[in-house]
Design a protein around this motif. Structure first.
Motif, PDB file in Angstrom:
ATOM      1  N   VAL A  51       0.839  -1.195   0.000  1.00 36.67           N
ATOM      2  CA  VAL A  51       0.000   0.000   0.000  1.00 36.67           C
ATOM      3  C   VAL A  51       0.874   1.245   0.000  1.00 36.67           C
ATOM      4  O   VAL A  51       1.881   1.319   0.716  1.00 36.67           O
ATOM      5  N   ILE A  52       0.468   2.250  -0.812  1.00 44.92           N
ATOM      6  CA  ILE A  52       1.104   3.570  -0.805  1.00 44.92           C
ATOM      7  C   ILE A  52       0.329   4.466   0.150  1.00 44.92           C
ATOM      8  O   ILE A  52      -0.898   4.572   0.053  1.00 44.92           O
ATOM      9  N   VAL A  53       1.022   5.107   1.064  1.00 41.88           N
ATOM     10  CA  VAL A  53       0.418   6.142   1.904  1.00 41.88           C
ATOM     11  C   VAL A  53       1.179   7.431   1.621  1.00 41.88           C
ATOM     12  O   VAL A  53       2.409   7.464   1.711  1.00 41.88           O
ATOM     13  N   LEU A  54       0.447   8.480   1.243  1.00 39.65           N
ATOM     14  CA  LEU A  54       1.111   9.727   0.866  1.00 39.65           C
ATOM     15  C   LEU A  54       0.327  10.932   1.360  1.00 39.65           C
ATOM     16  O   LEU A  54      -0.802  10.816   1.826  1.00 39.65           O
ATOM     17  N   ARG A  69      -3.607  10.216   2.028  1.00 36.39           N
ATOM     18  CA  ARG A  69      -4.331   9.313   1.141  1.00 36.39           C
ATOM     19  C   ARG A  69      -3.571   8.004   1.043  1.00 36.39           C
ATOM     20  O   ARG A  69      -2.357   7.961   1.269  1.00 36.39           O
ATOM     21  N   ALA A  70      -4.298   6.935   0.692  1.00 34.19           N
ATOM     22  CA  ALA A  70      -3.669   5.621   0.565  1.00 34.19           C
ATOM     23  C   ALA A  70      -4.264   4.885  -0.627  1.00 34.19           C
ATOM     24  O   ALA A  70      -5.471   4.975  -0.889  1.00 34.19           O
ATOM     25  N   PHE A  71      -3.395   4.148  -1.328  1.00 31.12           N
ATOM     26  CA  PHE A  71      -3.806   3.399  -2.516  1.00 31.12           C
ATOM     27  C   PHE A  71      -3.036   2.086  -2.573  1.00 31.12           C
ATOM     28  O   PHE A  71      -1.903   1.991  -2.075  1.00 31.12           O
ATOM     29  N   LEU A  99      -1.914  13.002  -7.143  1.00 29.58           N
ATOM     30  CA  LEU A  99      -1.760  12.566  -5.762  1.00 29.58           C
ATOM     31  C   LEU A  99      -3.107  12.274  -5.103  1.00 29.58           C
ATOM     32  O   LEU A  99      -3.151  11.736  -3.998  1.00 29.58           O
ATOM     33  N   HIS A 100      -4.201  12.605  -5.795  1.00 30.69           N
ATOM     34  CA  HIS A 100      -5.529  12.205  -5.349  1.00 30.69           C
ATOM     35  C   HIS A 100      -5.899  10.821  -5.887  1.00 30.69           C
ATOM     36  O   HIS A 100      -6.965  10.295  -5.577  1.00 30.69           O
ATOM     37  N   GLY A 101      -5.025  10.246  -6.743  1.00 30.89           N
ATOM     38  CA  GLY A 101      -5.262   8.928  -7.316  1.00 30.89           C
ATOM     39  C   GLY A 101      -5.928   8.933  -8.668  1.00 30.89           C
ATOM     40  O   GLY A 101      -6.133   7.860  -9.262  1.00 30.89           O
ATOM     41  N   ALA A 102      -6.288  10.094  -9.199  1.00 28.33           N
ATOM     42  CA  ALA A 102      -6.993  10.160 -10.474  1.00 28.33           C
ATOM     43  C   ALA A 102      -6.037   9.939 -11.640  1.00 28.33           C
ATOM     44  O   ALA A 102      -4.918  10.478 -11.659  1.00 28.33           O
ATOM     45  N   LEU A 103      -6.493   9.158 -12.640  1.00 29.84           N
ATOM     46  CA  LEU A 103      -5.695   8.938 -13.838  1.00 29.84           C
ATOM     47  C   LEU A 103      -5.659  10.221 -14.659  1.00 29.84           C
ATOM     48  O   LEU A 103      -6.693  10.806 -14.992  1.00 29.84           O
ATOM     49  N   GLN A 104      -4.449  10.677 -15.016  1.00 24.41           N
ATOM     50  CA  GLN A 104      -4.291  11.909 -15.781  1.00 24.41           C
ATOM     51  C   GLN A 104      -3.808  11.658 -17.200  1.00 24.41           C
ATOM     52  O   GLN A 104      -4.104  12.439 -18.111  1.00 24.41           O
ATOM     53  N   PRO A 137      -8.403   2.714  -4.035  1.00 27.24           N
ATOM     54  CA  PRO A 137      -8.220   3.400  -2.753  1.00 27.24           C
ATOM     55  C   PRO A 137      -8.123   2.435  -1.577  1.00 27.24           C
ATOM     56  O   PRO A 137      -8.660   1.329  -1.608  1.00 27.24           O
ATOM     57  N   VAL A 138      -7.446   2.887  -0.541  1.00 25.88           N
ATOM     58  CA  VAL A 138      -7.314   2.156   0.726  1.00 25.88           C
ATOM     59  C   VAL A 138      -7.672   3.137   1.843  1.00 25.88           C
ATOM     60  O   VAL A 138      -7.298   4.315   1.787  1.00 25.88           O
ATOM     61  N   ALA A 139      -8.394   2.665   2.840  1.00 23.93           N
ATOM     62  CA  ALA A 139      -8.757   3.531   3.962  1.00 23.93           C
ATOM     63  C   ALA A 139      -7.515   3.935   4.745  1.00 23.93           C
ATOM     64  O   ALA A 139      -6.631   3.116   4.996  1.00 23.93           O
TER      65      ALA A 139
END
Length: 389
Positions: free
Chosen positions: A69-72, A80-82, A116-121, A141-143
């Motif tokens: 998991v990425i936490v940033l 946020r986490a993904f 950094l919000h996780g949205a594909l750009q 997403p991860v809680a």
């Protein structure tokens, strides 16, 4: 070892024989995978202190069993986490355990780019396909939650507040200034045992005199193989006895867990007289960590499963900034006593793990003083019950 903070006057010990968990649950690979799925993937897991991510783009990776998991911290400063997985063909996005992403997360395989919000750009391609919608291809997403300076993640999308899983609902260390403390020393060790073995050792003190002679000298009750005063069937006979063996707390003249029992600084200002006298106050969040409040510092111990018979032990010692800045103060040296205790626990856990491979040993028994081990084992069973095997 946890301490009892309520006022229940009853004897705590088990009055009848209870069976332990099946021995194969501690080394069977199929069962280990079941526990990853039904326990570790559904509970809050401790990452680190929040100040390890000070600026936008700063990230840490945390492994939960087979999941990475990425936490940033995003551009607005929010955590946020993904999942560390690209939505294209599943490539790993980030490889270093910690660092800074910059303004975007870029997949090293094909260059898919995420905010950094996780949205594909951006998804590089020479042809625009019908039905391709960037809005539907954000990172998984991860809680993530911050609580009093600590950061936790949970793979369960329906997870409630992290404090719901704490044994004292986050209230045990209410009088400690957790938000203001800083990590002064950290210790990591890989233990050759199943994660449950370490927790079971944590939940009893029958082993204390033999495994922890120094700690049993500091905490006289532990020398009697007891965690609490009410572990003694005859505790009422000693209610007026001031002998340290019959009351909670440390030996006479000692005020904290250190080599000589002496503190590194004055007590935290909001502690009650009872909290200071007790010497140690525990808050537990299964299956990932326990934190211990002492009069002058806080310890945090995190467990991470690496394999059916391998567990990572990580401990942090948290101090006030002014304590760390004191001339001559050496946080690592001061932490050596509690670190020694953890290493002794690790050795005991490995001893236990090796014996569990005996083909004649299918299941153990619990002694009267191991009531907290039974509570832990019932918790494990409760997480697995009703779920598909």
């Amino acid at each position: 070892m946890p301490d009892r903070t309520d006022t229940d006057p009853g004897y705590l010990g088990l009055t009848s024989i209870e069976s332990s968990l099946p021995a194969r649950w501690y080394h069977d690979e199929q069962h280990y995978q079941r526990e990853l799925r039904d326990i570790w993937n559904r509970q809050w897991i401790y990452l680190d202190r929040e100040d390890c991510l000070p600026s936008p783009g700063d990230y840490r990776l945390v492994r939960i069993g087979t999941q990475l998991v990425i936490v940033l911290r995003d551009n607005s400063g929010q955590l946020r986490a993904f999942h560390n997985t690209c939505r294209h063909r599943g490539a790993e996005l980030l490889q270093e355990p910690a660092g800074t992403t910059g303004r975007n997360i870029v997949c090293p395989y094909h260059g898919w780019t995420y905010s950094l919000h996780g949205a594909l750009q951006r998804a590089p391609s020479n042809f625009r396909q019908t039905g391709f919608d960037e809005a539907e291809l954000s990172l998984y997403p991860v809680a993530v939650q911050a609580w009093r300076g600590f950061v936790f993640v949970n793979l369960n999308p329906d997870a409630g507040p992290v404090t719901e899983g704490m044994d004292c609902k986050g209230n045990a260390l209410a009088n400690w200034p957790l938000e203001d403390l800083r990590v002064g020393h950290e210790f990591r060790e890989e233990i050759a045992c199943n994660w449950k073995v370490f927790w079971e050792n944590f939940n009893e003190c029958l082993h204390c005199p033999g495994i922890h002679p120094e700690l049993s000298d500091l905490v006289p009750l532990y020398r009697r193989r007891m965690m609490e005063v009410h572990d003694d069937p005859e505790w009422q006979r000693h209610t007026a006895d001031r002998d340290p063996r019959f009351r909670p707390g440390l030996r006479e003249g000692s005020v904290t867990w250190s080599t000589d029992g002496q503190p590194c600084d004055v007590p935290f200002p909001d502690l009650t007289a009872e909290e200071q006298a007790r010497g140690h106050t525990f808050e537990v969040l299964l299956p990932t960590l326990f934190m211990v409040g002492h009069s002058d510092y806080v310890r945090v111990v995190r467990l991470s499963p690496l394999a059916a018979e391998r567990t990572e032990l990580r401990a942090q010692w948290l101090f006030r900034e002014e304590t760390l800045a004191k001339p001559g103060f050496n946080a690592s040296e001061f932490a050596s006593f509690a670190q020694m205790v953890l290493c002794q626990d690790a050795g005991a856990a490995e001893l236990n793990q090796r014996g569990l491979h005996c083909i004649a040993h299918e299941q153990g028994l619990l002694m009267a003083e191991e009531y907290a081990v039974l509570q832990f084992q019932r918790w494990v069973r409760a997480q697995l019950e009703g779920r598909e095997k």
